[in-house]
Scaffold this motif. Structure first.
Motif, short mmCIF file in Angstrom:
data_model
loop_
_atom_site.label_atom_id
_atom_site.label_comp_id
_atom_site.label_asym_id
_atom_site.label_seq_id
_atom_site.Cartn_x
_atom_site.Cartn_y
_atom_site.Cartn_z
N ASP A 137 0.38 -1.54 0.11
CA ASP A 137 -0.06 -0.32 0.03
C ASP A 137 0.72 1.32 0.08
OD1 ASP A 137 -2.23 -1.61 0.27
OD2 ASP A 137 -2.48 -1.40 1.45
N THR A 402 -10.92 12.72 -0.94
CA THR A 402 -9.68 11.54 -0.66
C THR A 402 -10.32 11.61 0.33
OG1 THR A 402 -8.55 13.86 -2.43
CG2 THR A 402 -7.22 12.15 -0.49
N ASN A 405 -11.35 8.11 0.68
CA ASN A 405 -11.67 6.93 -0.54
C ASN A 405 -9.67 6.29 -0.91
OD1 ASN A 405 -13.48 6.72 -1.90
ND2 ASN A 405 -13.79 8.61 -1.84
N GLN A 406 -8.79 7.28 0.26
CA GLN A 406 -7.77 7.04 0.66
C GLN A 406 -6.73 6.45 1.61
OE1 GLN A 406 -5.76 6.54 -2.72
NE2 GLN A 406 -6.95 7.42 -4.24
N TYR A 410 -1.82 9.00 1.26
CA TYR A 410 -2.27 9.20 0.56
C TYR A 410 -3.53 10.40 0.36
CZ TYR A 410 -0.07 5.76 -1.54
OH TYR A 410 1.77 4.46 -1.35
N GLY A 411 -3.99 10.45 1.42
CA GLY A 411 -5.04 11.64 2.26
C GLY A 411 -4.75 12.83 1.90
N TYR A 413 -3.36 15.73 -0.85
CA TYR A 413 -3.15 15.97 -2.46
C TYR A 413 -2.29 17.38 -2.66
CZ TYR A 413 -7.23 19.06 -2.08
OH TYR A 413 -8.31 20.18 -0.86
N LYS A 557 -11.40 11.51 -6.12
CA LYS A 557 -11.38 10.29 -4.91
C LYS A 557 -9.24 10.59 -5.47
CE LYS A 557 -15.90 8.38 -5.36
NZ LYS A 557 -16.23 7.41 -6.33
N SER A 558 -8.52 10.61 -6.19
CA SER A 558 -7.07 10.38 -6.41
C SER A 558 -6.57 10.59 -4.86
CB SER A 558 -6.82 10.93 -8.16
OG SER A 558 -7.48 9.86 -8.70
N GLY A 559 -6.50 11.43 -4.44
CA GLY A 559 -5.38 12.08 -3.38
C GLY A 559 -3.99 12.36 -4.01
N SER A 561 -2.25 9.62 -4.47
CA SER A 561 -2.08 7.83 -5.30
C SER A 561 -1.04 8.09 -6.12
CB SER A 561 -3.24 7.17 -4.89
OG SER A 561 -4.03 7.72 -5.72
#
Length: 599
Positions: A137, A402, A405-406, A410-411, A413, A557-559, A561
Motif C-alpha cells: 500500500d 480524498t 477513499n484513500q 495518500y490522504g 493532494y 478521489k485520487s488524493g 496516490s
C-alpha cells in the motif's frame, strides 16, 4: 454625524454562523490532554531510529510515524482555526505557536526516517514488499521518496533543517499578525454615506461599488497604510524569500522554483509555459480593459475601476442562506452523492461565515485527514461571495472524497491539483447562471463576472507569479529586496499587464505588500493553471457527459496516490502542453464577444 459601523467582536457572532470545532476536540482541555500525549509520542518515535530495516520493522515504524503525524495535524488544525477566528486572542495565538513548535519537534524527531529508508537497496525493498503485504500500500510513497533521493540530506542535516522549521515560519507569522491584527485602517464612506471601518474584506466590497468616489477613497486610504509600512513589509517578504532560497540550496536545487515545483513533480516548463502563453494573450486583456473604460464612460480608467460591475449594481444578490440554495442547484449536475456531502457541509457548521474583529482576512478551506474540511469566509452579500462559497466548497469536497477513499499516506493532494477542483465549481456555477436566465441584464452581469474572474485568476495570478519569481531570482543573485526595488518592479509589471487603457496609479506599486500568497512559496501560478484546466473539465461536466463527470469524481478521489500530472491525464487533460491554456483564452474571447454582442 452618522454612527461608524464597526465589525462585531467574536463573542457577538451567532453560533450558527461559526464553525463547530467540537468535532475535533470537545473542549480546550481535551486539546491540552492530547497535546501532552503527543509530546511523549514525539520522544518515542525519535527512539525508533535505526540504520537497518526488515519488512516488519519498516511497517511498524511507518505505522508509528503515521499515528504521530495524524495527532500533530489534528492539534495544529484545531489551534490554527481557533487562532484565525480571532487573531487578537492571545490565548489561541499562544496555542497555535505551541502547536507550531510541536510540529517542528515532531519533524525533527522524524528526520532520521527517510534518509534511513533511502539506504535500502532496490532488491531489499522488493524483498520487504513481498514479505509484508501491507507494505504494498506504500508502493507509490516509496517511488516518490526515491525520486527525491538527490535532495534528501543525511539524518543529521535533516534533523537540523526540521528543527529550524518554527524559526523559518517567523517572516510569514509576523506578516500575518501584522496585516490581520496590528495594522489599523481608517474609516471611509460607503455608497450610502455610512462611515465604515476599512478592512481587507470591506475594501473588496467597496471596490465593487458603483460610486466611483467610494472606490477611489477606499483604494487610496488602504494603500496609505501599506505605504506607511512598506519597509517593514519588504523586510518580512525578504525574510520569507531568503528561507525559500536557503532551503532550496541546502537540498541541492538550482532555485527555489525548481524546489517548489519538484515537490509536486511539476516540470518548470509548466510554469514558464503559463507566463509565456499569458503574455501572448495580453492584448485580450488590454481589449477588455478598454471595453470597460468605454462602458463606464470614463475619460481615464484607474486601477480602482477594474472591479466594479460594468452594468451597475448586480441584478442578482444573495444572502448566505440563499447562496447555499443556489450552490446546491448549480452543483447538482455532479450527482446526488456530491450534493449529499455539500448539504453535510452546510448543515453541520463546517463554515465560519461572517467577518469579525481580528478574524483572518480572505477565505480558505482547511482540515486534515481526521477532521471535517472547514471553510473560513468573510461573507458579504454579493455575487462574488457566492462564487467564493462554491470555490471553497470545491476544495472541501476534494478533501472529503480524498480522505474517504484513500489511506492516510495518500490522504492529501498536491497544491497543484487543489485549485482545479475549486475553479471547476466556479465554471459550473457560471454555466448554470447563464443557462438559467433569459434576462439580458443578468446574462451581461454574469459574463462580466466571468471575464473579471478570468482577469483576476489567470491574468492577475500570472502577474503575481512573475513578481514572485523576480523576487526569488533577485535575492538569489544577492540583490537586497528593498521596498523601492519591489515597488518599482511591481509598478512596471502592472503597466505591462494592463496596457495603456488604464492609469497605473502610484498606489498600485505597493500592492505586493498586501498579497499573503507571496509567503506560500510559488503557490499563485497554480490558481492560473487550475482555472484553465477547470475550463476544460467543466466543458464536459456542463454538457452532462457522464464519462467526464465520472472521471472528475475519480480525480477528486485520487488524493496523492499518483503524481499530479498523471492524475490530470486520467481526468482527461495533459498539462505538459499549452492546449488547455489556449482553450481557456478561446473561451475568454468567445465570452468577450458574447458580451459585446449583448451590449
Amino acid at each position: 454625524m452618522s454612527e461608524v459601523q464597526q465589525l462585531p467582536k467574536r463573542s457577538e457572532v451567532p453560533e450558527k454562523l461559526t464553525w463547530d470545532l467540537t468535532t475535533i476536540y470537545k473542549t480546550d482541555n481535551d486539546f491540552e490532554s492530547d497535546f501532552k500525549e503527543c509530546a511523549k509520542e514525539v520522544e518515542a518515535v525519535e527512539k525508533l531510529k535505526t540504520d537497518h530495516f526488515d519488512g516488519k520493522t519498516l511497517l511498524s515504524d511507518l505505522k508509528a510515524i503515521e499515528k504521530l503525524e495524524r495527532k500533530v495535524e489534528k492539534l495544529y488544525v484545531y489551534s490554527s482555526l481557533k487562532s484565525d477566528a480571532d487573531t487578537s486572542n492571545s490565548e489561541y495565538q499562544s496555542m497555535n505557536a505551541r502547536c507550531a513548535d510541536l510540529a517542528s519537534k515532531a519533524s525533527s524527531a522524524l528526520a532520521w526516517f527517510e534518509p534511513a529508508v533511502l539506504n535500502i537497496s532496490e532488491d531489499d525493498l522488493k524483498k520487504m514488499l513481498s514479505e509484508e503485504s501491507a507494505l504494498v500500500d506504500y508502493t507509490h510513497y516509496f517511488d516518490e521518496l526515491f525520486s527525491q533521493k538527490d535532495h534528501i540530506l543525511d539524518a543529521e542535516h535533516e534533523k537540523i533543517l526540521s528543527s529550524l522549521g518554527n524559526i523559518f515560519d517567523t517572516p510569514s507569522n509576523v506578516y500575518g499578525v501584522m496585516t490581520n491584527s496590528d495594522l489599523k485602517f481608517p474609516v471611509v464612506s460607503d455608497e450610502d454615506g455610512n462611515k465604515v471601518e476599512l478592512s481587507n474584506g470591506v475594501y473588496s466590497k467597496l471596490l465593487e461599488s458603483t460610486d466611483r468616489s467610494v472606490r477611489k477613497e477606499a483604494f487610496q486610504q488602504l494603500y496609505t497604510v501599506y505605504n506607511q509600512f512598506k519597509n517593514t513589509l519588504a523586510s518580512t517578504l525578504s525574510g520569507e524569500v531568503k528561507v525559500h532560497n536557503f532551503r532550496a540550496s541546502m537540498r541541492h536545487f538550482s532555485s527555489a522554483k525548481e524546489a517548489a515545483l519538484s515537490n509536486n513533480h511539476i516540470d518548470e516548463k509548466v510554469y514558464q509555459q503559463l507566463i509565456d502563453t499569458v503574455n501572448k494573450y495580453l492584448p485580450l486583456l488590454h481589449r477588455y480593459v478598454k471595453l470597460r473604460k468605454k462602458l463606464l464612460s470614463l475619460d481615464e480608467m484607474h486601477m480602482y475601476d477594474l472591479y466594479t460591475p460594468l452594468f451597475g449594481s448586480s441584478p442578482i444578490s444573495y444572502n448566505f442562506d440563499e447562496a447555499k440554495e443556489e450552490s446546491i442547484k448549480a452543483l447538482s449536475i455532479l450527482g446526488d452523492d456530491y450534493i449529499d456531502h455539500i448539504k453535510e457541509e452546510f448543515n453541520n457548521r463546517w463554515i465560519d461565515v461572517v467577518e469579525n474583529k481580528g478574524k483572518r482576512s480572505g477565505a480558505y478551506s482547511s482540515g486534515v485527514y481526521d477532521t471535517n474540511p472547514y471553510i473560513l469566509l468573510n461573507w458579504q452579500d454579493n455575487l462574488d461571495n457566492l462564487f467564493t462559497l462554491v470555490h471553497e466548497s470545491g476544495h472541501s469536497m476534494h478533501s472529503y472524497y480524498t480522505t474517504h477513499n484513500q489511506p492516510f499516506q495518500y490522504g492529501d493532494y498536491s497544491i497543484f491539483l487543489a485549485e482545479i477542483a475549486s475553479t471547476t465549481n466556479e465554471n459550473i456555477l457560471t454555466d448554470y447562471l447563464l443557462k438559467n436566465t433569459d434576462d439580458v441584464e443578468v446574462k451581461k452581469y454574469v459574463l462580466n463576472h466571468f471575464l473579471d474572474g478570468f482577469k483576476g485568476t489567470i491574468f492577475r495570478q500570472t502577474q503575481f507569479a512573475e513578481f514572485e519569481d523576480f523576487a526569488h531570482q533577485q535575492e538569489q543573485a544577492g540583490n537586497p529586496l528593498t521596498a523601492k526595488m519591489l515597488s518599482d518592479f511591481y509598478y512596471k509589471l502592472n503597466q505591462r499587464y494592463y496596457g495603456d487603457g488604464v492609469v497605473s496609479d502610484p498606489e498600485i506599486a505597493y500592492e505586493w505588500a498586501r498579497i499573503p500568497h507571496f509567503y506560500m512559496n510559488y503557490y499563485v501560478y497554480q490558481y492560473a493553471t487550475g482555472f484553465a484546466a477547470a475550463i476544460d473539465l467543466s466543458d464536459g461536466i456542463c454538457a452532462n457527459d457522464q464519462e467526464a463527470i465520472d472521471k472528475y469524481i475519480g480525480y477528486l478521489k485520487s488524493g496523492s496516490s499518483d503524481y499530479p500530472l498523471n492524475v490530470m491525464k486520467k481526468a482527461g487533460i495533459d498539462m505538459t502542453n499549452a492546449d488547455y491554456l489556449e482553450n481557456a483564452f478561446k473561451v475568454f474571447e468567445e465570452r468577450l464577444n458574447e458580451l459585446e454582442s449583448l451590449i
